[in-house]
Design a protein around this motif. Structure first.
Motif, PDB file in Angstrom:
ATOM      1  N   ALA A   1       1.347   0.331   8.942  1.00  0.00           N
ATOM      2  CA  ALA A   1       2.394  -0.316   8.142  1.00  0.00           C
ATOM      3  C   ALA A   1       2.594   0.440   6.829  1.00  0.00           C
ATOM      4  CB  ALA A   1       2.014  -1.776   7.869  1.00  0.00           C
ATOM      5  N   ALA A   2       1.501   0.886   6.213  1.00  0.00           N
ATOM      6  CA  ALA A   2       1.622   1.662   4.971  1.00  0.00           C
ATOM      7  C   ALA A   2       2.390   2.950   5.244  1.00  0.00           C
ATOM      8  CB  ALA A   2       0.234   1.975   4.402  1.00  0.00           C
ATOM      9  N   GLY A   3       2.105   3.578   6.379  1.00  0.00           N
ATOM     10  CA  GLY A   3       2.759   4.825   6.743  1.00  0.00           C
ATOM     11  C   GLY A   3       4.267   4.666   6.959  1.00  0.00           C
ATOM     12  N   ARG A   4       4.677   3.470   7.370  1.00  0.00           N
ATOM     13  CA  ARG A   4       6.121   3.239   7.563  1.00  0.00           C
ATOM     14  C   ARG A   4       6.859   3.200   6.231  1.00  0.00           C
ATOM     15  NH1 ARG A   4       4.455  -0.438  11.603  1.00  0.00           N
ATOM     16  NH2 ARG A   4       4.797  -2.247  10.270  1.00  0.00           N
TER      17      ARG A   4
ATOM     18  N   LEU B   1       0.844  -1.208   0.000  1.00  0.00           N
ATOM     19  CA  LEU B   1       0.000   0.000   0.000  1.00  0.00           C
ATOM     20  C   LEU B   1       0.877   1.254   0.000  1.00  0.00           C
ATOM     21  CD1 LEU B   1      -2.702  -1.140   2.605  1.00  0.00           C
ATOM     22  CD2 LEU B   1      -2.997  -0.953   0.119  1.00  0.00           C
ATOM     23  N   GLY B   2       1.978   1.199   0.754  1.00  0.00           N
ATOM     24  CA  GLY B   2       2.913   2.333   0.770  1.00  0.00           C
ATOM     25  C   GLY B   2       3.480   2.590  -0.621  1.00  0.00           C
ATOM     26  N   ASN B   3       3.780   1.507  -1.370  1.00  0.00           N
ATOM     27  CA  ASN B   3       4.262   1.662  -2.749  1.00  0.00           C
ATOM     28  C   ASN B   3       3.219   2.382  -3.607  1.00  0.00           C
ATOM     29  OD1 ASN B   3       6.627   0.333  -2.186  1.00  0.00           O
ATOM     30  ND2 ASN B   3       5.926  -1.656  -2.949  1.00  0.00           N
ATOM     31  N   LEU B   4       1.952   2.010  -3.422  1.00  0.00           N
ATOM     32  CA  LEU B   4       0.882   2.659  -4.208  1.00  0.00           C
ATOM     33  C   LEU B   4       0.813   4.154  -3.886  1.00  0.00           C
ATOM     34  CD1 LEU B   4      -2.004   0.017  -3.978  1.00  0.00           C
ATOM     35  CD2 LEU B   4      -0.543   0.517  -5.956  1.00  0.00           C
ATOM     36  N   VAL B   5       0.948   4.486  -2.598  1.00  0.00           N
ATOM     37  CA  VAL B   5       0.921   5.901  -2.199  1.00  0.00           C
ATOM     38  C   VAL B   5       2.060   6.651  -2.883  1.00  0.00           C
ATOM     39  CG1 VAL B   5       1.234   7.502  -0.258  1.00  0.00           C
ATOM     40  CG2 VAL B   5      -0.201   5.461   0.026  1.00  0.00           C
ATOM     41  N   ASN B   6       3.257   6.064  -2.858  1.00  0.00           N
ATOM     42  CA  ASN B   6       4.411   6.758  -3.422  1.00  0.00           C
ATOM     43  C   ASN B   6       4.336   6.877  -4.941  1.00  0.00           C
ATOM     44  OD1 ASN B   6       5.391   7.044  -0.888  1.00  0.00           O
ATOM     45  ND2 ASN B   6       6.950   5.443  -1.050  1.00  0.00           N
ATOM     46  N   LEU B   7       3.784   5.858  -5.605  1.00  0.00           N
ATOM     47  CA  LEU B   7       3.733   5.882  -7.069  1.00  0.00           C
ATOM     48  C   LEU B   7       2.616   6.765  -7.602  1.00  0.00           C
ATOM     49  CD1 LEU B   7       4.398   2.148  -8.002  1.00  0.00           C
ATOM     50  CD2 LEU B   7       5.720   4.122  -8.754  1.00  0.00           C
TER      51      LEU B   7
END
Ligand code: ZN
Length: 392
Positions: free
Chosen positions: A353-356, A320-326
């Motif tokens: 976890a996404a926020g990390r 999910l963090g990757n999706l936020v960054n992309l």
């Protein structure tokens, strides 16, 4: 073909205004002509002309009066649910489901055909779909002239075009021309897309994604995929395969994925991957039914179960963090049956976890929510493919 804004004709403009007003009424109706003028930026004269045409053809109807301060009461307009109907089809791992909806997306008829897990022969699936179309048309008593088309959600990658060629490794489908197979049995317009994308579109139109212009529906089931919407439009890529989020790498040389590669996200957070890791950690799985097994794992208080769940949250959070960054979305909706099972118990941990893994600035601009429509929204989503074409 010549195109571009400089080549737009008066007829193109009229068609564009018609689509703008139909969409405004479909997603924001009922509304008065004055509200439509405010919402669309079109002139009062244009709104009056175009709505008169839509009323004459029966696409919209009057829906009562609303008081206006000081003036005459204003007439409300809305899309006519009976003006057209759409069929949505869910080609899933265990069934072919065919549902008929009116324009308000009220389900009017339904037919279900069980598939045995190893029996996904394309000819059989096509026969089920064609039989289902006949059944729901008869049951709903809707004539073919009222049908806007048939939307079909399938597993795998769909090449858009009349043949609708499908590549679905999990079904053993290599270059299956589903559109051609169905064309032999129906003349209705056909719209074929990946089932995860159709379910995502249902969440965006009617569920947790409503109103967001930059949204991602992250779907976790046996497989893992994402429907990425940027500025209101689904991102598809050159051949329509974009959004294969499940096959992005989270561990170099990691677990073997169903796609053949090593270390894909799906191999860690897809139901099969989660249960596989649990078995390797010494966990005992007592059923062949993935949904029952995953639900039991989530309830299991053993150290092995807790460890597997904690790791799953960490891997999914990284994805999910990757999706936020992309993509810098304003909203991420977590759906799919496994995503919903996990998210109902562990959403705060998933967000954390996404926020990390996400950059702080885009992470602050996004919210991570659970899907609202449940795992059975593939057929509804497939029907939105038809409605989308009608609204244009
Ligand atoms: Zn993979």
């Amino acid at each position: 073909m010549m195109s571009g804004p400089e080549r737009r004709t008066v007829r193109d403009l009229r068609r564009g205004n018609r689509a703008i007003l139909l969409r405004a009424l479909y997603f924001g109706g009922p509304a008065s002509r004055q509200e439509l003028t405010g919402a669309t930026g079109l002139s009062a004269a244009t709104v009056s002309n175009v709505t008169a045409g839509l009323l004459a053809e029966g696409a919209i109807v009057e829906a009562g009066l609303v008081e206006s301060d000081g003036g005459r009461p204003r007439v409300l307009l809305r899309v006519n649910p009976e003006h057209g109907h759409a069929i949505g089809v869910d080609v899933g791992e265990t069934h072919v489901r065919v549902e008929l909806f009116d324009l308000a997306m009220t389900e009017r008829a339904k037919a279900d055909y069980a598939l045995r897990p190893a029996r996904h022969e394309a000819g059989l699936v096509a026969r089920h779909i064609l039989a289902g179309i006949d059944v729901v048309l008869a049951e709903a008593g809707v004539g073919r002239e009222r049908m806007l088309g048939v939307g079909i959600g399938v597993p795998g990658i769909v090449e858009h075009g009349p043949a609708a060629v499908i590549h679905a490794q999990t079904f053993g489908w290599e270059s299956v021309p589903l559109g051609t197979l169905l064309r032999a049995g129906t003349s209705l317009p056909l719209f074929v897309d990946n089932g995860a994308k159709t379910m995502g579109q249902a969440e965006l139109w009617f569920g947790a994604g409503r109103g967001a212009r930059h949204a991602i529906v992250a779907l976790v089931g046996s497989g893992v995929g994402a429907n990425i919407v940027t500025d209101g439009v689904t991102y598809r890529g050159v051949t329509g395969s974009a959004g294969e989020w499940g096959h992005t790498t989270v561990v170099v040389n990691g677990r073997r994925c169903r796609c053949g590669a090593l270390g894909c996200l799906e191999a860690y957070v897809g139901a099969e991957g989660v249960l596989g890791r649990y078995a390797e950690a010494g966990g005992v799985i007592t059923t062949d039914d993935e949904q029952v097994a995953l639900a039991a794992l989530l309830e299991d208080g053993s150290a092995a179960a807790r460890q597997v769940v904690e790791e799953t949250v960490a891997y999914l959070g990284a994805g999910l963090g990757n999706l936020v960054n992309l993509f810098n979305p304003e909203r991420i909706v977590v759906g799919g049956w496994a995503g919903l099972l996990l998210g109902r118990r562990h959403l705060p941990a998933l967000r954390e976890a996404a926020g990390r893994h996400a950059l702080a600035q885009p992470y602050r601009q996004t919210t991570i929510e659970l899907g609202e429509l449940g795992p059975d929204a593939v057929a509804l989503g497939a029907a939105t493919l038809v409605i989308e074409s009608f609204l244009q």
